[in-house]
Design a protein around this motif. Structure first.
Motif, PDB file in Angstrom:
ATOM      1  N   GLY A  76       0.825  -1.198   0.000  1.00 36.23           N
ATOM      2  CA  GLY A  76       0.000   0.000   0.000  1.00 36.23           C
ATOM      3  C   GLY A  76       0.851   1.235   0.000  1.00 36.23           C
ATOM      4  N   GLU A  77       0.343   2.284   0.694  1.00 26.85           N
ATOM      5  CA  GLU A  77       0.973   3.598   0.633  1.00 26.85           C
ATOM      6  C   GLU A  77       2.393   3.618   1.173  1.00 26.85           C
ATOM      7  OE1 GLU A  77      -0.853   5.345   4.823  1.00 26.85           O
ATOM      8  OE2 GLU A  77      -1.527   6.125   2.908  1.00 26.85           O
ATOM      9  N   ARG A  78       2.768   2.662   2.009  1.00 27.10           N
ATOM     10  CA  ARG A  78       4.124   2.630   2.561  1.00 27.10           C
ATOM     11  C   ARG A  78       4.981   1.562   1.899  1.00 27.10           C
ATOM     12  NH1 ARG A  78       2.600   3.226   9.012  1.00 27.10           N
ATOM     13  NH2 ARG A  78       1.754   5.337   8.889  1.00 27.10           N
ATOM     14  N   GLY A  79       4.627   1.171   0.696  1.00 27.39           N
ATOM     15  CA  GLY A  79       5.352   0.119   0.010  1.00 27.39           C
ATOM     16  C   GLY A  79       4.886  -1.239   0.493  1.00 27.39           C
ATOM     17  N   THR A  80       5.819  -2.172   0.613  1.00 28.79           N
ATOM     18  CA  THR A  80       5.488  -3.533   1.038  1.00 28.79           C
ATOM     19  C   THR A  80       5.984  -3.768   2.454  1.00 28.79           C
ATOM     20  OG1 THR A  80       5.641  -4.328  -1.252  1.00 28.79           O
ATOM     21  CG2 THR A  80       5.732  -5.975   0.501  1.00 28.79           C
ATOM     22  N   GLN A  81       5.101  -4.273   3.295  1.00 30.41           N
ATOM     23  CA  GLN A  81       5.439  -4.563   4.684  1.00 30.41           C
ATOM     24  C   GLN A  81       5.082  -6.006   5.008  1.00 30.41           C
ATOM     25  OE1 GLN A  81       2.895  -1.347   6.337  1.00 30.41           O
ATOM     26  NE2 GLN A  81       4.750  -0.591   7.313  1.00 30.41           N
ATOM     27  N   GLU A  82       5.988  -6.693   5.690  1.00 36.07           N
ATOM     28  CA  GLU A  82       5.679  -8.058   6.133  1.00 36.07           C
ATOM     29  C   GLU A  82       4.527  -8.022   7.128  1.00 36.07           C
ATOM     30  OE1 GLU A  82       9.064 -10.080   7.630  1.00 36.07           O
ATOM     31  OE2 GLU A  82      10.225  -9.890   5.772  1.00 36.07           O
ATOM     32  N   ALA A  83       3.648  -9.014   7.042  1.00 34.93           N
ATOM     33  CA  ALA A  83       2.451  -9.033   7.893  1.00 34.93           C
ATOM     34  C   ALA A  83       2.242 -10.377   8.556  1.00 34.93           C
ATOM     35  CB  ALA A  83       1.222  -8.638   7.076  1.00 34.93           C
ATOM     36  N   GLY A  84       3.340 -11.133   8.762  1.00 38.91           N
ATOM     37  CA  GLY A  84       3.230 -12.383   9.502  1.00 38.91           C
ATOM     38  C   GLY A  84       3.188 -13.606   8.611  1.00 38.91           C
ATOM     39  N   GLN A  85       3.009 -14.760   9.232  1.00 37.46           N
ATOM     40  CA  GLN A  85       2.924 -16.018   8.504  1.00 37.46           C
ATOM     41  C   GLN A  85       2.136 -17.032   9.311  1.00 37.46           C
ATOM     42  OE1 GLN A  85       7.140 -18.124   9.862  1.00 37.46           O
ATOM     43  NE2 GLN A  85       6.901 -17.476   7.766  1.00 37.46           N
ATOM     44  N   VAL A  86       1.790 -18.128   8.662  1.00 43.27           N
ATOM     45  CA  VAL A  86       1.099 -19.226   9.343  1.00 43.27           C
ATOM     46  C   VAL A  86       1.743 -20.530   8.886  1.00 43.27           C
ATOM     47  CG1 VAL A  86      -0.676 -19.316   7.534  1.00 43.27           C
ATOM     48  CG2 VAL A  86      -1.134 -20.333   9.773  1.00 43.27           C
ATOM     49  N   LYS A  87       1.923 -21.451   9.829  1.00 39.47           N
ATOM     50  CA  LYS A  87       2.505 -22.755   9.516  1.00 39.47           C
ATOM     51  C   LYS A  87       1.494 -23.851   9.830  1.00 39.47           C
ATOM     52  CE  LYS A  87       7.347 -21.497  10.363  1.00 39.47           C
ATOM     53  NZ  LYS A  87       8.579 -21.824  11.134  1.00 39.47           N
ATOM     54  N   GLY A  88       1.349 -24.778   8.894  1.00 41.95           N
ATOM     55  CA  GLY A  88       0.468 -25.915   9.101  1.00 41.95           C
ATOM     56  C   GLY A  88       1.265 -27.168   9.381  1.00 41.95           C
TER      57      GLY A  88
END
Length: 379
Positions: free
Chosen positions: A137-149
């Motif tokens: 978005g407006e601030r470029g790309t930001q990491e937002a977490g992950q999920v492991k199965g």
């Protein structure tokens, strides 16, 4: 449109230097062109009445390459006041018309027109073991977490033995379970981030499994990219194109929704209790009373460059300068209507939507959806 980018210039008094510059970086004479741009811009600001300290700050900033600037030409916007650069931000490309301005409020409208609605997109790179989330978005790309199965069993065999068929059923169950966990995490990340769309990236079956397990309302806002994957090095220009297309669709749909609501609210049947306002006097009054929920701005229109009177505070604006005396401003100044209304709307947490289509734009180029009706305000 998320307006956190404007917060530094909205919360600070002017007068302001606003500079929209096209700065070449890759040509052989880039340094010389930078120097010419910096000198011409600061000379123009000084002629307009800008103080020496602010002119100096702008000159120095234009001679300095912004970190992360790439390409043959970089569009750049600077806002400076009282000898300091308050905001220095890139444009998606060179400005349509480079210029410098000096006035009581910053010339932010061309910046908003350049960046558009800029919807935030939740990008999900997934496989059968989990997913990585990112916000674009407006601030470029930001990491937002992950999920492991679960990581076992994940691979089927080709044997027809009954025990192998039982094992393959377990593999299928693992895929289904992991897809459900990823879908739950996507829903939570979407709600937490305030994103407006989701893009799933990965193998076709993995994408489809997750997509089908999303709640129905979110499924309608979720798109699948047929390019790229979760593994390192799987990115491509085609993935970027897919994400850009999704964001463009979201922007168009948002503009359509807002302009449809504006047309309905501004219709003849709503004069007794309007949900929308048009015309400079009505918009100025709504801004002073903090009733603007969404401000509509068109780059074209007779009203956008009309003059209004403003004070130091964002809600000090009026059609006539004498009105500002009642608002506590002893030294009113003249500003463009679009920039004054944008400053006021942003300061009160309103949304701002740029309407580029002349067929959908408000008459005069400015309009607003209101937070409350006349009847509600009087109760």
């Amino acid at each position: 449109m998320r307006l956190s980018l404007l917060k530094p210039v909205i919360d600070r008094p002017g007068p302001w230097a606003s500079v929209y510059a096209s700065v070449p970086h890759s040509s052989e004479d880039a340094a010389k062109q930078q120097e010419l741009t910096a000198s011409a811009t600061t000379a123009q600001l000084f002629a307009l009445g800008a103080d020496e300290a602010t002119c100096g700050a702008v000159h120095e900033a234009l001679l300095t390459r912004r970190e992360g600037d790439t390409g043959a030409h970089t569009g750049r916007v600077l806002f400076a006041a009282h000898g300091a650069i308050v905001l220095d931000t890139p444009l998606p490309g060179p400005p349509a018309t480079p210029f410098a301005a000096w006035g009581p409020v910053p010339r932010v409208t061309p910046l908003l027109a350049a960046i558009g609605d800029d919807p935030v997109c939740l990008v999900v790179r997934l496989d059968r073991t989990g997913a990585d989330f990112a916000l674009l978005g407006e601030r470029g790309t930001q990491e937002a977490g992950q999920v492991k199965g679960a990581e076992w069993p994940l691979h089927r065999t080709s044997s027809g033995d009954p025990s192998e068929r039982h094992f393959q059923a377990k593999v299928e169950n693992t895929w289904e379970q992991n897809a459900g966990e990823i879908a739950d995490a996507v829903r939570a990340a979407f709600e937490r981030s305030g994103a407006e769309a989701v893009v799933l990236i990965g193998e076709a079956r993995d994408r489809h499994l997750v997509h089908d397990k999303l709640p129905e309302p979110l499924r309608a806002l979720t798109y699948e990219s047929t390019h790229g994957g979760r593994a390192p090095g799987a990115e491509s220009a085609l993935v970027d194109r897919d994400i850009a297309q999704v964001r463009a669709v979201q922007e168009r749909e948002h503009v359509v929704q807002v302009t449809d609501r504006f047309r309905t609210g501004a219709g003849p049947g709503n004069k007794s209790a309007p949900h929308a306002a048009a015309g400079i006097p009505a918009l100025v009054e709504a801004a002073r009373e903090h009733r603007i929920d969404t401000l509509l701005v068109s780059p074209h229109g007779a009203d956008i460059a009309r003059q209004v009177w403003v004070g130091a505070d964002a809600d000090q604006l009026a059609v006539r300068g004498t009105e500002l005396a009642y608002l506590g401003e002893e030294h009113p100044a003249v500003a463009r209507a679009d920039d004054a209304l944008v400053r006021s709307a942003a300061a009160t947490g309103a949304d701002i939507v740029v309407v580029r289509d002349p067929e959908r734009a408000p008459s005069g180029g400015l309009g607003a959806l209101l937070r409350g009706t006349v009847e509600t305000q009087s109760e």
